[in-house]
Write a protein that holds these residues in place. Structure first.
Motif, PDB file in Angstrom:
ATOM      1  N   LYS A  69       0.986  -1.049   0.058  1.00 26.44           N
ATOM      2  CA  LYS A  69      -0.112  -0.043   0.144  1.00 26.44           C
ATOM      3  C   LYS A  69       0.932   1.277  -0.073  1.00 26.44           C
ATOM      4  N   LYS A  70       0.535   2.157  -0.983  1.00 32.12           N
ATOM      5  CA  LYS A  70       1.403   3.493  -0.807  1.00 32.12           C
ATOM      6  C   LYS A  70       0.750   4.585  -0.268  1.00 32.12           C
ATOM      7  N   ALA A  71      -0.758   4.677  -0.496  1.00 33.69           N
ATOM      8  CA  ALA A  71      -1.447   5.712   0.066  1.00 33.69           C
ATOM      9  C   ALA A  71      -2.972   5.123   0.422  1.00 33.69           C
ATOM     10  N   THR A  72      -3.507   5.669   1.390  1.00 35.76           N
ATOM     11  CA  THR A  72      -4.587   5.113   2.072  1.00 35.76           C
ATOM     12  C   THR A  72      -5.603   6.677   2.140  1.00 35.76           C
ATOM     13  N   TRP A  73      -6.981   6.613   1.993  1.00 32.33           N
ATOM     14  CA  TRP A  73      -7.946   7.296   2.411  1.00 32.33           C
ATOM     15  C   TRP A  73      -9.191   6.722   2.998  1.00 32.33           C
ATOM     16  N   LEU A  74      -9.861   7.337   3.579  1.00 30.24           N
ATOM     17  CA  LEU A  74     -11.103   6.923   3.988  1.00 30.24           C
ATOM     18  C   LEU A  74     -12.372   7.353   3.082  1.00 30.24           C
ATOM     19  N   LEU A  75     -13.109   6.402   3.220  1.00 28.37           N
ATOM     20  CA  LEU A  75     -14.290   6.726   1.797  1.00 28.37           C
ATOM     21  C   LEU A  75     -14.936   7.917   2.517  1.00 28.37           C
ATOM     22  N   ARG A  76     -15.311   8.443   3.662  1.00 23.36           N
ATOM     23  CA  ARG A  76     -15.777   9.589   3.990  1.00 23.36           C
ATOM     24  C   ARG A  76     -14.897  10.876   3.745  1.00 23.36           C
ATOM     25  N   GLU A  77     -13.678  10.827   3.476  1.00 23.15           N
ATOM     26  CA  GLU A  77     -12.726  11.683   3.047  1.00 23.15           C
ATOM     27  C   GLU A  77     -13.018  12.117   1.533  1.00 23.15           C
TER      28      GLU A  77
END
Length: 814
Positions: A69-77
């Motif tokens: 994994k290189k980058a992670t975002w929450l769906l609500r973001e």
């Protein structure tokens, strides 16, 4: 299994399953403009409650086949999804989180599948703050039911993994009944069809019994149906109330999520406020100048020690405030700009006041010291300026501040200092050298010399100077000129010996006085003007007028030292002086003492005109001071080295004059030739030279001169012996080479050992020739008579008959 399915399986197994997550959808993408940077955008759900939806950027590791994994975002973001076009098919799309990320999918179908997955997940798991879907085809935005369960449009390969299918395991009692039934029929396991038929028959029997029982109790059934209807009605009422409660709780859940996000934001906001307060507090503290420092800079007393200390502390505090490390954004604040301008004005005002005070102080010191100029000249010593240095050193830190704050004023002050003090130093040095010359111009009293000279020492040391005559009328000292021995001045006269000893004392005193005088001033300039060891580049220099540059290129300087100072001394200077070169110090010292080198060279020329032997004294003394200098790159060391070159040339010229005098020696034809004058003079010259150079590192130059002189003396002895009409050649060679052999044996000079052997060999050859050719035939006529007699006897004449021949009669013998 297709390639995409295999990739999905690998991603689920290696990336998401270890973190208790399920991969819902993914798409192979590249960033816009970076076709070679391949990665995957993945939508995943957590398996633990509460369920969280996230979007990941997954890349393949550079080495190996693994993914990370290189980058992670929450769906609500996720704020916005831009499909770029609703009519035109395109693989590009944008996702806006904290910033906009532009992607290009591997295909349009993969892009639409992934955007549809994002839409379904946001509709199901985001109650509020749902992202906006722009330029996305309408058929991808399907309505999703809110209750739990499968989404209406789920496909087996994508959303089917969100929730597990409803499955009820059999109870323990049902399991026992199933085992009992299977045990009653032995063929249950081997023949499933017979077992199934038997079970169907039993079920039919039981259904019939149940129907018969139900029909037998119709009333009870009707009552039961009414009760069931009532129960259903009650259940519907309860369900309606539960639905209302669910709606209320749903709103509460959404509000709690919002409150959670707000709490996080408030915490971040508080932290930012705290950091801002700390930053502002530090900024205000750094930009706040103490009132006492402000007062000291405006009207502090620069003439008292306490006032100087207060002004120094205030200047340092002001410098720190001006040089604080402030963020570029804070520098644009009006208050910061105003305070910085205030500090600049204060710094400019104090710099002008300090420069004016020091300017007057430098001029005053130059004038004050000039009034008492040369009081110590009659004592033959240079005055010391410790008091003036002591008065100025308290301002050293302020000069350093001025150098950093206003270099132009600092440079002007250094010019004022050098101009004010250079006139004073020039006058003191001129008077000092004039006193030295006057002491050399008077004939010394031997009884008043600091060191007594014995008669034996005086007999060994030689001199040819004519003290008491004008310098222009004196002959070059030490020259072995072709004059009569009666008119030649003896090299070892006591008067000349005393003068040379006096010159050595005066020269040593002169150099010993110059060294502390110049080094004390150099040390003061380094400390007061904060001169550097190696020159630094200054960006604030207006032009190159103040930059000192050497007048000779490095190659010329190297050749200069190698040629005139010798290889050994050059090596020492290249390893110390050349690496520790200090142009700033030498530049300032050159401005303070512009005439020092000229005065030294003038004294050297004056001493050389007095007596050529003085060049040997100067060569030894100056070499000692140059070699023993601790700082070989100092102004005085470089000046001494330059003068040493001139002295070396004078010494070489002195030797050339000796050689020229020997070569021009004229043979006296009236008298018999004895030991030649220049042979006597070489003994005196070598004896005195050895006493001067003994134990010094300059003996190599003397050895070279010895070899040249002896070679010329041997050559000229042979010339005189050949040209002299009165004395046989063998006699001249015998006497002079015997004297040279005796002199060289007595002196024991190592470099002349071969010449000593040659003198001995030449002396012995000429002694043998003289003995056989001259001493062997003392009576020439008698020797001729007896030779004739022997010749007659040899021809056969009887001995008794030889006397009857007329040429050999007894009358001829008598």
């Amino acid at each position: 299994m297709s390639k995409m399915t295999a990739i999905k399986h690998t991603l689920q197994r290696d990336v998401f399953l270890p973190n208790d997550e399920r991969l819902i959808g993914f798409v192979h993408v590249t960033k816009v403009g970076r076709r070679k940077k391949n990665s995957f955008l993945c939508a995943a759900l957590s398996t633990e409650t509460p369920i969280n939806a996230r979007v990941y950027q997954v890349k393949k590791a550079e080495k190996g086949e693994s993914y990370k994994k290189k980058a992670t975002w929450l769906l609500r973001e996720l704020k916005c999804v831009d499909g770029k076009s609703t009519n035109k098919e395109t693989a590009e799309f944008d996702l806006q989180f904290d910033k906009i990320y532009k992607w290009v999918a591997s295909s349009v179908s993969d892009k639409e599948s992934f955007l549809s997955c994002l839409w379904k997940l946001s509709q199901r798991y985001l109650k509020i703050q749902k992202p906006d879907f722009l330029n996305v085809p309408r058929h991808l935005l399907e309505v999703v039911n809110q209750p739990s369960g499968l989404l209406p449009t789920q496909q087996p390969d994508d959303i089917s993994t969100i929730m597990e299918d409803d499955y009820q395991a059999i109870s323990a009692k049902e399991e026992e009944d199933l085992k009992l039934s299977m045990s009653e029929f032995k063929a249950a396991i081997s023949n499933a069809e017979i077992f199934s038929e038997q079970l169907s028959k039993q079920l039919s029997v039981l259904d019939g019994a149940n129907i018969h029982s139900i029909m037998g109790s119709e009333d009870q059934v009707l009552n039961l149906m009414r009760l069931i209807d009532d129960g259903i009605q009650q259940a519907e009422n309860i369900e309606q109330k539960l639905d209302s409660y669910d709606r209320i709780l749903l709103n509460v859940k959404e509000q709690m999520e919002v409150l959670k996000d707000k709490d996080t934001l408030i915490h971040v906001q508080n932290q930012n406020h705290q950091k801002l307060l700390e930053q502002l507090h530090g900024l205000v503290t750094q930009l706040d100048l103490d009132p006492k420092h402000n007062k000291a800079l405006l009207d502090g007393d620069l003439s008292t020690p306490n006032g100087i200390l207060d002004c120094t502390a205030a200047a340092e505090a002001l410098q720190k405030s001006l040089n604080i490390d402030v963020h570029s954004g804070l520098k644009k604040m009006a208050a910061v700009e105003e305070q910085q301008k205030k500090f600049v004005r204060l710094s400019t005002s104090f710099a002008k006041r300090l420069a004016h005070h020091l300017n007057n102080l430098f001029i005053h010191q130059g004038n004050e010291l000039g009034e008492t100029l040369s009081r110590q000249a009659l004592d033959f010593r240079l005055p010391r300026h410790h008091s003036s240095h002591r008065d100025l050193l308290p301002y050293a830190e302020l000069m350093f501040w001025l150098k950093n704050s206003d270099f132009k004023s600092f440079h002007e002050l250094s010019k004022v200092y050098t101009q004010s003090l250079s006139k004073l130093y020039n006058k003191e040095i001129q008077d000092f050298f004039e006193c030295a010359k006057q002491r050399l111009g008077t004939k010394p009293d031997r009884n008043k010399l600091g060191v007594g000279l014995g008669s034996q020492t005086a007999a060994k040391l030689g001199s040819s100077s004519s003290i008491g005559k004008p310098i222009e009328a004196r002959k070059r000292s030490g020259s072995m000129q072709s004059v009569d021995s009666a008119s030649i001045s003896m090299h070892g006269s006591e008067s000349d010996l005393a003068m040379r000893h006096l010159f050595d004392q005066i020269l040593d005193k002169l150099l010993n006085e110059l060294e502390p005088f110049c080094l004390a001033e150099q040390d003061f300039c380094v400390r007061f003007f904060h001169l550097i060891t190696q020159r630094e580049d200054r960006e604030d220099a207006d032009d190159g007028s103040d930059i000192w540059m050497p007048q000779k290129p490095i190659a010329t300087v190297e050749e200069y030292f190698v040629e005139n100072l010798g290889e050994g001394l050059y090596q020492k200077r290249t390893t110390t002086e050349m690496r520790q070169i200090n142009e700033e110090v030498r530049r300032m010292m050159g401005e303070l003492f512009p005439s020092l080198e000229a005065e030294l060279e003038g004294f050297i020329s004056y001493a050389d005109r007095l007596d050529g032997f003085n060049s040997m004294y100067m060569l030894v003394r100056m070499s000692q001071h140059v070699n023993n200098a601790q700082d070989t790159g100092s102004f005085l060391s470089v000046t001494y080295a330059s003068c040493l070159v001139k002295i070396k040339r004078n010494f070489d010229r002195f030797i050339q004059n000796q050689i020229k005098a020997i070569q021009e020696y004229k043979v006296s034809k009236k008298n018999k030739c004895k030991i030649l004058n220049f042979v006597h003079h070489f003994e005196d010259f070598a004896t005195q030279a050895e006493s001067i150079f003994r134990g010094t590192d300059r003996h190599a130059h003397l050895d070279k001169s010895y070899s040249t002189l002896v070679a010329v003396i041997f050559e000229q002895i042979a010339r005189v012996a050949q040209e002299h009409p009165k004395t046989p050649r063998e006699v001249v060679m015998l006497e002079n080479f015997h004297h040279m052999f005796s002199t060289l044996s007595h002196l024991k000079i190592p470099c002349l050992e071969n010449d000593r052997k040659e003198a001995k060999h030449t002396y012995q050859e000429n002694l043998h020739a003289y003995t056989t050719a001259l001493l062997g035939r003392p009576l020439e006529k008698l020797h001729v008579f007896f030779e004739g007699v022997q010749n007659r006897v040899a021809t056969g004449v009887k001995p008794e008959e030889v006397g009857y021949q007329l040429a050999f009669s007894k009358q001829e013998v008598t």
